[in-house]
Design a protein around this motif. Structure first.
Motif: not given
Length: 262
Positions: A233-237
């Motif tokens: 999500x927005x580049x974060x796992x």
């Protein structure tokens, strides 16, 4: 631009539509009938105040309209469709059919224990409706998943409580089970068919929440059930969001297992 036609739907589909967190639900019966009984969260509409709903409601908002038997609601639904609303529904059978169907379902449903009835009343719900919707669109199952105990959650699920209902944040009961961090409850909700990859209004999954909030017990139950580690999500796992060393270790171990299996 051509108007998007409204849809006539039955009770089963209507229950799914009512699960949408931003639904506009309109009861177009007379005020006295509305006061005697209506579907939770409904607003009473008439030709007098219809203009307000048409002009003040965002066009992307889903709209479900019902009347007595499903006839008058179609005229109102047509007005919304012609005003540019893209998701408009008219309930076939109307309130009378809805009430009858619910009464039959209640008669066929398992008898609720006094403990569960007391819980429902304490949480502000009717004592006989396991799918009632309260403040912030919270349901009895959401409250029980958060607060416990597991036996209460199990009884709600056996009585037909929905695992796919959403509150005003777009979160389902599985998310609330993670808040409570009881692995038995998390497992019960998953077994009942919860969507492991459901995303709330912010685009986050239950796994992401459990990781970021350091809910290690819930996190472990989610991982054991096969929750997706790779979603971002927005580049974060979830791994990037780990709020504690324990959660980080659990996620890293799961990641190693995933790589070994591939």
């Amino acid at each position: 631009m051509n108007a998007v036609p409204f849809r006539r739907i039955g009770f089963d589909i209507a229950r799914d539509v009512l699960g949408k967190p931003d639904i506009l639900l309109l009861d177009v019966r007379d005020p006295a009938s509305f006061e005697r009984g209506h579907i939770a969260r409904a607003e009473n509409a008439s030709p007098i105040n219809l203009g307000r709903f048409l002009t003040e409601t965002p066009k992307e908002k889903p709209v479900l309209i019902y009347c007595y038997h499903g006839n008058s609601s179609q005229a109102y639904a047509k007005a919304f469709s012609e005003s540019g609303f893209g998701e408009v529904y008219s309930l076939d059978g109307g309130y009378e059919g809805w009430a009858t169907a619910n009464a039959r379902a209640a008669a066929a449903a398992p008898r609720l224990s006094e403990t569960l009835k007391a819980f429902l009343i304490a949480q502000g719900f009717p004592p006989d409706d396991v799918n009632a919707v309260g403040k912030n669109q919270m349901t009895p199952l959401m409250q029980a998943a958060h607060l416990g105990p597991a036996a209460l959650v199990a009884e709600l699920l056996a009585a037909g409580a929905r695992v796919d209902a959403m509150n005003s944040d777009g979160s389902q009961p599985l998310w609330l089970a993670c808040v409570g961090d009881d692995p038995e409850i998390v497992a019960l909700v998953i077994k009942a068919g919860a969507d492991l990859e459901h995303k709330n209004v912010n685009g986050s999954t239950a796994l992401m929440y459990a990781a970021s909030a350091s809910k290690a017990k819930a996190l472990m139950a989610l991982l054991e059930a096969g929750a997706d580690l790779t979603y971002e999500n927005d580049g974060f796992s979830a791994l990037d969001m780990a709020g504690s060393r324990e959660c980080l270790d659990l996620l890293r171990a799961a990641q190693r297992r995933l790589k070994a299996a591939s």
